[in-house]
Design a protein around this motif. Structure first.
Motif, PDB file in Angstrom:
ATOM      1  N   VAL A 173      18.993  12.801  34.085  1.00  0.00           N
ATOM      2  CA  VAL A 173      18.463  11.924  35.221  1.00  0.00           C
ATOM      3  C   VAL A 173      17.052  11.283  34.752  1.00  0.00           C
ATOM      4  CG1 VAL A 173      17.846  13.755  36.384  1.00  0.00           C
ATOM      5  CG2 VAL A 173      18.049  11.796  37.636  1.00  0.00           C
ATOM      6  N   GLU A 174      16.742  12.251  33.509  1.00  0.00           N
ATOM      7  CA  GLU A 174      15.009  12.216  33.242  1.00  0.00           C
ATOM      8  C   GLU A 174      14.823  10.365  32.176  1.00  0.00           C
ATOM      9  OE1 GLU A 174      16.043  15.044  32.845  1.00  0.00           O
ATOM     10  OE2 GLU A 174      15.034  16.049  35.106  1.00  0.00           O
ATOM     11  N   ALA A 175      16.487  10.413  31.216  1.00  0.00           N
ATOM     12  CA  ALA A 175      16.100   9.355  30.669  1.00  0.00           C
ATOM     13  C   ALA A 175      15.867   8.207  30.988  1.00  0.00           C
ATOM     14  CB  ALA A 175      17.765   9.483  30.182  1.00  0.00           C
ATOM     15  N   LYS A 176      15.047   7.374  30.225  1.00  0.00           N
ATOM     16  CA  LYS A 176      14.690   6.052  30.883  1.00  0.00           C
ATOM     17  C   LYS A 176      15.616   4.995  30.950  1.00  0.00           C
ATOM     18  CE  LYS A 176       9.731   6.517  30.152  1.00  0.00           C
ATOM     19  NZ  LYS A 176       8.543   6.314  28.837  1.00  0.00           N
ATOM     20  N   SER A 177      16.465   5.495  29.470  1.00  0.00           N
ATOM     21  CA  SER A 177      17.908   4.391  29.020  1.00  0.00           C
ATOM     22  C   SER A 177      19.232   5.211  28.812  1.00  0.00           C
ATOM     23  CB  SER A 177      17.379   3.227  28.312  1.00  0.00           C
ATOM     24  OG  SER A 177      18.420   2.338  28.330  1.00  0.00           O
ATOM     25  N   SER A 178      19.823   5.830  29.616  1.00  0.00           N
ATOM     26  CA  SER A 178      20.655   7.162  29.835  1.00  0.00           C
ATOM     27  C   SER A 178      21.741   5.591  28.353  1.00  0.00           C
ATOM     28  CB  SER A 178      21.231   7.590  30.641  1.00  0.00           C
ATOM     29  OG  SER A 178      22.195   6.510  31.133  1.00  0.00           O
ATOM     30  N   GLY A 179      21.889   4.425  28.474  1.00  0.00           N
ATOM     31  CA  GLY A 179      22.791   3.822  27.646  1.00  0.00           C
ATOM     32  C   GLY A 179      22.247   3.816  26.537  1.00  0.00           C
ATOM     33  N   ASP A 180      21.144   3.460  25.893  1.00  0.00           N
ATOM     34  CA  ASP A 180      20.876   2.726  24.850  1.00  0.00           C
ATOM     35  C   ASP A 180      20.813   4.430  24.154  1.00  0.00           C
ATOM     36  OD1 ASP A 180      21.024  -0.455  25.037  1.00  0.00           O
ATOM     37  OD2 ASP A 180      18.862   0.055  25.487  1.00  0.00           O
ATOM     38  N   ASN A 181      19.953   5.451  24.462  1.00  0.00           N
ATOM     39  CA  ASN A 181      20.076   6.888  24.175  1.00  0.00           C
ATOM     40  C   ASN A 181      21.486   7.360  23.934  1.00  0.00           C
ATOM     41  OD1 ASN A 181      17.440   6.185  25.290  1.00  0.00           O
ATOM     42  ND2 ASN A 181      17.236   8.004  25.631  1.00  0.00           N
ATOM     43  N   LEU A 182      22.193   7.098  24.240  1.00  0.00           N
ATOM     44  CA  LEU A 182      24.250   8.043  24.029  1.00  0.00           C
ATOM     45  C   LEU A 182      24.163   6.465  22.895  1.00  0.00           C
ATOM     46  CD1 LEU A 182      27.228   8.188  25.969  1.00  0.00           C
ATOM     47  CD2 LEU A 182      27.491   6.418  24.892  1.00  0.00           C
ATOM     48  N   VAL A 183      24.452   5.678  22.903  1.00  0.00           N
ATOM     49  CA  VAL A 183      24.745   4.757  22.230  1.00  0.00           C
ATOM     50  C   VAL A 183      23.956   5.119  20.781  1.00  0.00           C
ATOM     51  CG1 VAL A 183      25.232   2.131  21.095  1.00  0.00           C
ATOM     52  CG2 VAL A 183      25.537   2.350  23.429  1.00  0.00           C
ATOM     53  N   ASN A 184      22.935   4.569  20.907  1.00  0.00           N
ATOM     54  CA  ASN A 184      21.715   4.480  19.103  1.00  0.00           C
ATOM     55  C   ASN A 184      21.981   6.770  18.973  1.00  0.00           C
ATOM     56  OD1 ASN A 184      21.164   2.395  19.448  1.00  0.00           O
ATOM     57  ND2 ASN A 184      19.679   2.799  20.729  1.00  0.00           N
ATOM     58  N   GLY A 185      22.316   7.795  19.842  1.00  0.00           N
ATOM     59  CA  GLY A 185      22.139   8.525  19.229  1.00  0.00           C
ATOM     60  C   GLY A 185      23.142   9.086  19.254  1.00  0.00           C
ATOM     61  N   PHE A 186      24.698   8.889  19.198  1.00  0.00           N
ATOM     62  CA  PHE A 186      25.219   8.698  18.408  1.00  0.00           C
ATOM     63  C   PHE A 186      25.202   8.204  17.059  1.00  0.00           C
ATOM     64  CE2 PHE A 186      28.334  10.093  22.680  1.00  0.00           C
ATOM     65  CZ  PHE A 186      28.873  10.986  22.070  1.00  0.00           C
ATOM     66  N   LYS A 187      25.289   6.872  17.279  1.00  0.00           N
ATOM     67  CA  LYS A 187      25.449   5.832  15.658  1.00  0.00           C
ATOM     68  C   LYS A 187      23.999   7.150  15.060  1.00  0.00           C
ATOM     69  CE  LYS A 187      24.964   1.910  17.410  1.00  0.00           C
ATOM     70  NZ  LYS A 187      24.886  -0.111  16.863  1.00  0.00           N
ATOM     71  N   ASP A 188      22.543   7.456  15.543  1.00  0.00           N
ATOM     72  CA  ASP A 188      21.768   7.415  14.008  1.00  0.00           C
ATOM     73  C   ASP A 188      22.605   8.685  13.789  1.00  0.00           C
ATOM     74  OD1 ASP A 188      20.724   5.351  15.189  1.00  0.00           O
ATOM     75  OD2 ASP A 188      19.327   6.608  16.318  1.00  0.00           O
ATOM     76  N   PHE A 189      22.484   9.919  14.996  1.00  0.00           N
ATOM     77  CA  PHE A 189      23.126  10.984  14.041  1.00  0.00           C
ATOM     78  C   PHE A 189      24.719  11.153  13.208  1.00  0.00           C
ATOM     79  CE2 PHE A 189      25.408  13.131  18.205  1.00  0.00           C
ATOM     80  CZ  PHE A 189      26.761  13.176  17.282  1.00  0.00           C
ATOM     81  N   THR A 190      25.615  10.287  13.721  1.00  0.00           N
ATOM     82  CA  THR A 190      26.435   9.980  13.349  1.00  0.00           C
ATOM     83  C   THR A 190      26.358  10.057  11.128  1.00  0.00           C
ATOM     84  OG1 THR A 190      28.692   9.905  14.751  1.00  0.00           O
ATOM     85  CG2 THR A 190      28.815   9.289  12.421  1.00  0.00           C
ATOM     86  N   LEU A 191      25.494   8.685  11.339  1.00  0.00           N
ATOM     87  CA  LEU A 191      25.205   8.309   9.680  1.00  0.00           C
ATOM     88  C   LEU A 191      24.072   9.118   9.179  1.00  0.00           C
ATOM     89  CD1 LEU A 191      23.593   4.788  10.847  1.00  0.00           C
ATOM     90  CD2 LEU A 191      25.995   5.268   9.661  1.00  0.00           C
ATOM     91  N   ALA A 192      23.619   9.849   9.680  1.00  0.00           N
ATOM     92  CA  ALA A 192      22.333  11.531   9.404  1.00  0.00           C
ATOM     93  C   ALA A 192      22.983  12.479   8.629  1.00  0.00           C
ATOM     94  CB  ALA A 192      21.458  11.658  10.218  1.00  0.00           C
ATOM     95  N   LEU A 193      24.188  12.590   9.846  1.00  0.00           N
ATOM     96  CA  LEU A 193      25.745  13.401   8.983  1.00  0.00           C
ATOM     97  C   LEU A 193      26.324  13.353   7.415  1.00  0.00           C
ATOM     98  CD1 LEU A 193      27.576  14.878  12.170  1.00  0.00           C
ATOM     99  CD2 LEU A 193      25.690  15.710  11.081  1.00  0.00           C
ATOM    100  N   GLY A 194      26.292  11.972   7.422  1.00  0.00           N
ATOM    101  CA  GLY A 194      27.222  11.377   6.428  1.00  0.00           C
ATOM    102  C   GLY A 194      25.926  11.434   5.137  1.00  0.00           C
TER     103      GLY A 194
END
Length: 356
Positions: A173-194
């Motif tokens: 609930v504290e997130a300013k943009s939970s939608g962007d955070n979810l999309v970018n968060g998933f993509k960023d950490f998946t590429l980092a794991l790669g």
């Protein structure tokens, strides 16, 4: 006098012959060297005699990735990995990454880590952690995130010589943009794991599939139907609020959904916010999207499927979502398997159902 001339002529002839002989040697390819020069040693080395000329450069042993705190140097293909973020388990399992430590009670059903019982150090749950097991596992990488994100500093102190990365992203609930955070968060950490596990092509494929599922679900929503998102747990129906609700909340921002109901003081509670079935009925949603929190363990005593809970509520019998059978259920393990693959599957299901 004649004798002297003869000697001089003979000497001249001999000198001429000597010069011509040297010239002939040079033409044959044998260089003449002066007494003061030093011949330079040389050798013709074939590729097989000098492997450095034909082999590929050595692969890097470390990589710098960015977590929520900044740059972190991490070993490539670490051998002793502790993973604490439920969002990573599916990816790591698919890539064949062995774990020496994990929160075993939180492992989603169906993931080989859970079924095979191969993780030697059980870190417990976020509510009842056994952080000492992380040190006992002697890891060279610890992946922190989601439920264990708040334990980052404690974990760093336990294994000060180990690479610890925090891949968490905020959809609360504290997130300013939970939608962007979810999309970018998933993509960023998946590429980092790669990068970490030398699976760059595989990581990019996961991200591409995720992007495609988002595009499909966006295209399928007509922009006018109203939606009610709920969490069913212990036979009770809770409200998963737009933006902050568990699983469903960020999707309102991603897909620009119209909620049938808004309430004050909404949260990201794991069981949803209190709401009466009468309030749901009064909002008369066109669709109900459901997270069945208990479906992760359907064999548990007293388990009642979410569909049955909704169908058994008389107040909901005549709402559009029920009469038109317009209900979508998240994957059974979505509560503990909040991976990029889970959301990709959910988005593709939404795209299919909303298109029909």
């Amino acid at each position: 006098m004649k004798k002297l001339i003869s000697i001089r002529v003979t000497a001249f002839i001999l000198m001429t012959v000597f010069v011509l002989a040297l010239s002939g040697c040079a033409k044959d390819g044998t260089p003449a060297t002066s007494p003061s020069s030093s011949p330079t040693p040389s050798a013709s080395v074939s590729p097989s005699e000098n492997p450095d000329e034909s082999t590929e450069p050595e692969a890097p042993t470390k990589v710098v990735i960015q977590d929520i705190y900044g740059d972190v140097t991490v070993p490539v293909n670490p051998q002793r990995v502790v993973a604490l973020d439920n969002r990573t388990f599916w990816t790591l399992s698919d890539w064949g990454i062995e774990l020496v430590g994990a929160p075993v009670p939180l492992l989603p059903t169906g993931i080989p880590y859970k079924e095979d019982g191969v993780i030697p150090f059980d870190v417990g749950t976020h509510n009842d952690p056994k952080l000492e097991m992380i040190a006992a596992a002697d890891p060279d990488l610890v992946i922190v995130g989601q439920r264990f994100a708040g334990r980052y500093e404690e974990i760093k102190a336990l294994v000060p010589n180990t690479a610890v990365i925090n891949l968490n992203f905020d959809v609360s609930v504290e997130a300013k943009s939970s939608g962007d955070n979810l999309v970018n968060g998933f993509k960023d950490f998946t590429l980092a794991l790669g990068q970490i596990f030398d699976k760059n092509a595989e990581a990019q494929k996961i991200v591409s599939d995720f992007d495609a599922s988002i595009a499909a679900a966006k295209a399928a929503y007509n922009g006018t139907d109203t939606i009610m998102t709920v969490i069913v747990s212990g036979g009770n129906i809770g409200f998963s609020a737009p933006s902050s609700g568990r699983v469903w909340g960020p999707l309102y921002e991603i897909f620009d959904w119209k909620s049938s109901l808004y309430i004050d003081g909404a949260s990201s509670d794991h069981q949803g916010d209190d709401i009466s079935v009468e309030a749901i009925a009064q909002s008369n949603p066109d669709w109900i999207f459901v997270l069945d929190r208990d479906a992760m363990n359907t064999s548990a005593d007293g388990y009642v499927p979410a569909y049955d809970v909704i169908a058994a509520a008389p107040a909901l019998a005549n709402i559009t979502a029920v009469t038109e059978n317009q209900m979508v259920f998240a994957p059974n393990d979505a509560y503990t398997n909040e991976s990029i693959q889970t959301f990709t599957a959910l988005f593709n299901e939404l795209a299919s159902v909303l298109t029909d």
